[in-house]
Design a protein around this motif. Structure first.
Motif, PDB file in Angstrom:
ATOM      1  N   TYR A  26       0.857  -1.174   0.000  1.00  0.00           N
ATOM      2  CA  TYR A  26       0.000   0.000   0.000  1.00  0.00           C
ATOM      3  C   TYR A  26       0.899   1.231   0.000  1.00  0.00           C
ATOM      4  N   ARG A  27       0.331   2.359  -0.323  1.00  0.00           N
ATOM      5  CA  ARG A  27       1.072   3.609  -0.213  1.00  0.00           C
ATOM      6  C   ARG A  27       0.148   4.736   0.221  1.00  0.00           C
ATOM      7  N   GLN A  28       0.746   5.714   0.850  1.00  0.00           N
ATOM      8  CA  GLN A  28      -0.006   6.898   1.260  1.00  0.00           C
ATOM      9  C   GLN A  28       0.816   8.120   0.924  1.00  0.00           C
ATOM     10  N   GLY A  29       0.331   8.865  -0.053  1.00  0.00           N
ATOM     11  CA  GLY A  29       1.001  10.083  -0.460  1.00  0.00           C
ATOM     12  C   GLY A  29       0.611  11.256   0.417  1.00  0.00           C
ATOM     13  N   PRO A  30       1.346  12.353   0.325  1.00  0.00           N
ATOM     14  CA  PRO A  30       1.031  13.528   1.139  1.00  0.00           C
ATOM     15  C   PRO A  30      -0.378  14.036   0.869  1.00  0.00           C
ATOM     16  N   GLY A  31      -1.181  14.126   1.916  1.00  0.00           N
ATOM     17  CA  GLY A  31      -2.545  14.603   1.796  1.00  0.00           C
ATOM     18  C   GLY A  31      -3.492  13.643   1.116  1.00  0.00           C
ATOM     19  N   LYS A  32      -3.067  12.397   0.960  1.00  0.00           N
ATOM     20  CA  LYS A  32      -3.910  11.411   0.275  1.00  0.00           C
ATOM     21  C   LYS A  32      -4.270  10.258   1.200  1.00  0.00           C
ATOM     22  N   GLN A  33      -5.283   9.511   0.806  1.00  0.00           N
ATOM     23  CA  GLN A  33      -5.637   8.312   1.551  1.00  0.00           C
ATOM     24  C   GLN A  33      -4.734   7.164   1.138  1.00  0.00           C
ATOM     25  N   ARG A  34      -4.630   6.191   2.014  1.00  0.00           N
ATOM     26  CA  ARG A  34      -3.858   5.004   1.698  1.00  0.00           C
ATOM     27  C   ARG A  34      -4.514   4.269   0.539  1.00  0.00           C
ATOM     28  N   GLU A  35      -3.693   3.796  -0.393  1.00  0.00           N
ATOM     29  CA  GLU A  35      -4.222   3.075  -1.534  1.00  0.00           C
ATOM     30  C   GLU A  35      -3.422   1.816  -1.801  1.00  0.00           C
ATOM     31  N   LEU A  36      -4.094   0.832  -2.360  1.00  0.00           N
ATOM     32  CA  LEU A  36      -3.431  -0.412  -2.729  1.00  0.00           C
ATOM     33  C   LEU A  36      -2.586  -0.180  -3.959  1.00  0.00           C
ATOM     34  N   VAL A  37      -1.382  -0.692  -3.933  1.00  0.00           N
ATOM     35  CA  VAL A  37      -0.471  -0.562  -5.078  1.00  0.00           C
ATOM     36  C   VAL A  37      -0.410  -1.882  -5.842  1.00  0.00           C
ATOM     37  N   ALA A  38      -0.085  -2.959  -5.125  1.00  0.00           N
ATOM     38  CA  ALA A  38       0.065  -4.261  -5.765  1.00  0.00           C
ATOM     39  C   ALA A  38      -0.066  -5.355  -4.718  1.00  0.00           C
ATOM     40  N   SER A  39      -0.593  -6.499  -5.162  1.00  0.00           N
ATOM     41  CA  SER A  39      -0.754  -7.648  -4.284  1.00  0.00           C
ATOM     42  C   SER A  39      -0.263  -8.897  -4.984  1.00  0.00           C
TER      43      SER A  39
ATOM     44  N   LEU B 274       8.921  -5.117  -4.531  1.00  0.00           N
ATOM     45  CA  LEU B 274       8.157  -4.259  -5.428  1.00  0.00           C
ATOM     46  C   LEU B 274       9.167  -3.526  -6.300  1.00  0.00           C
ATOM     47  N   GLN B 275       9.243  -3.952  -7.551  1.00  0.00           N
ATOM     48  CA  GLN B 275      10.129  -3.309  -8.505  1.00  0.00           C
ATOM     49  C   GLN B 275       9.352  -2.177  -9.159  1.00  0.00           C
ATOM     50  N   MET B 276       9.895  -0.975  -9.053  1.00  0.00           N
ATOM     51  CA  MET B 276       9.226   0.203  -9.582  1.00  0.00           C
ATOM     52  C   MET B 276      10.098   0.844 -10.646  1.00  0.00           C
ATOM     53  N   SER B 277       9.513   1.104 -11.774  1.00  0.00           N
ATOM     54  CA  SER B 277      10.247   1.766 -12.845  1.00  0.00           C
ATOM     55  C   SER B 277       9.392   2.894 -13.433  1.00  0.00           C
ATOM     56  N   SER B 278      10.015   3.702 -14.267  1.00  0.00           N
ATOM     57  CA  SER B 278       9.336   4.862 -14.861  1.00  0.00           C
ATOM     58  C   SER B 278       8.594   5.658 -13.792  1.00  0.00           C
ATOM     59  N   LEU B 279       9.293   5.891 -12.709  1.00  0.00           N
ATOM     60  CA  LEU B 279       8.657   6.552 -11.570  1.00  0.00           C
ATOM     61  C   LEU B 279       8.256   7.980 -11.897  1.00  0.00           C
ATOM     62  N   LYS B 280       7.139   8.388 -11.319  1.00  0.00           N
ATOM     63  CA  LYS B 280       6.582   9.720 -11.537  1.00  0.00           C
ATOM     64  C   LYS B 280       6.488  10.446 -10.194  1.00  0.00           C
ATOM     65  N   PRO B 281       6.460  11.748 -10.217  1.00  0.00           N
ATOM     66  CA  PRO B 281       6.324  12.499  -8.960  1.00  0.00           C
ATOM     67  C   PRO B 281       5.101  12.069  -8.158  1.00  0.00           C
ATOM     68  N   GLU B 282       4.044  11.673  -8.837  1.00  0.00           N
ATOM     69  CA  GLU B 282       2.837  11.239  -8.127  1.00  0.00           C
ATOM     70  C   GLU B 282       2.982   9.883  -7.441  1.00  0.00           C
ATOM     71  N   ASP B 283       4.105   9.210  -7.664  1.00  0.00           N
ATOM     72  CA  ASP B 283       4.393   7.971  -6.940  1.00  0.00           C
ATOM     73  C   ASP B 283       4.999   8.258  -5.562  1.00  0.00           C
ATOM     74  N   THR B 284       5.300   9.511  -5.305  1.00  0.00           N
ATOM     75  CA  THR B 284       5.852   9.888  -4.007  1.00  0.00           C
ATOM     76  C   THR B 284       4.880   9.534  -2.891  1.00  0.00           C
ATOM     77  N   ALA B 285       5.358   8.748  -1.943  1.00  0.00           N
ATOM     78  CA  ALA B 285       4.496   8.268  -0.869  1.00  0.00           C
ATOM     79  C   ALA B 285       5.313   7.450   0.119  1.00  0.00           C
ATOM     80  N   VAL B 286       4.690   7.172   1.249  1.00  0.00           N
ATOM     81  CA  VAL B 286       5.226   6.158   2.148  1.00  0.00           C
ATOM     82  C   VAL B 286       4.616   4.837   1.719  1.00  0.00           C
ATOM     83  N   TYR B 287       5.464   3.865   1.471  1.00  0.00           N
ATOM     84  CA  TYR B 287       5.016   2.561   1.007  1.00  0.00           C
ATOM     85  C   TYR B 287       5.042   1.577   2.176  1.00  0.00           C
ATOM     86  N   TYR B 288       3.935   0.880   2.347  1.00  0.00           N
ATOM     87  CA  TYR B 288       3.797  -0.102   3.418  1.00  0.00           C
ATOM     88  C   TYR B 288       3.560  -1.483   2.818  1.00  0.00           C
TER      89      TYR B 288
END
Length: 121
Positions: free
Chosen positions: A36-49, A79-93
């Motif tokens: 999961y991840r939670q970006g600044p000012g955003k709700q926690r969201e599922l990234v991958a399972s 979790l392999q992340m590529s082509s990262l974007k500024p909107e991927d900025t978050a705390v990843y759990y």
């Protein structure tokens, strides 16, 4: 079982990063492992399972860019992340659930402490 997430850091847009989630015990009995991840000012969201049968599920926003995998011999999920974007900025759990797969974070039994990913030039 305790989960320890690591691998976060600062990366430029378009760059790559691999997160790890290491368990203190075996993850064989943990069916669903989810990032999961939670970006600044955003709700926690599922990234991958990924389930114990290696079935995977991704958020639409990361499909084709992120890959989740698990190594039961090392009790680790990646979790392999590529082509990262500024909107991927978050705390990843990372989180684990022994029961049937669920996307609801409230149903997960085990949680890591989170690792910060910052995508910025």
């Amino acid at each position: 079982v305790q989960l320890q997430a690591s691998g976060g850091g600062l990366v430029q847009p378009g760059g790559s990063l691999t997160l790890s989630c290491a368990a203190s015990g075996t993850i064989i009995s943990i069916n669903a492992m989810t990032w999961y991840r939670q970006g600044p000012g955003k709700q926690r969201e599922l990234v991958a399972s990924i389930t114990s049968t290696y079935s995977t599920n991704y958020a639409e926003s990361v499909k084709g860019r992120f890959t989740i995998s698990r190594d039961n011999t090392k009790n680790t999920v990646y979790l392999q992340m590529s082509s990262l974007k500024p909107e991927d900025t978050a705390v990843y759990y990372c989180a684990g659930r022994s029961g049937l797969y669920s996307s609801s974070s409230s149903t997960y039994d085990y949680w890591g402490q989170g690792t910060l990913v910052t995508v910025s030039s």
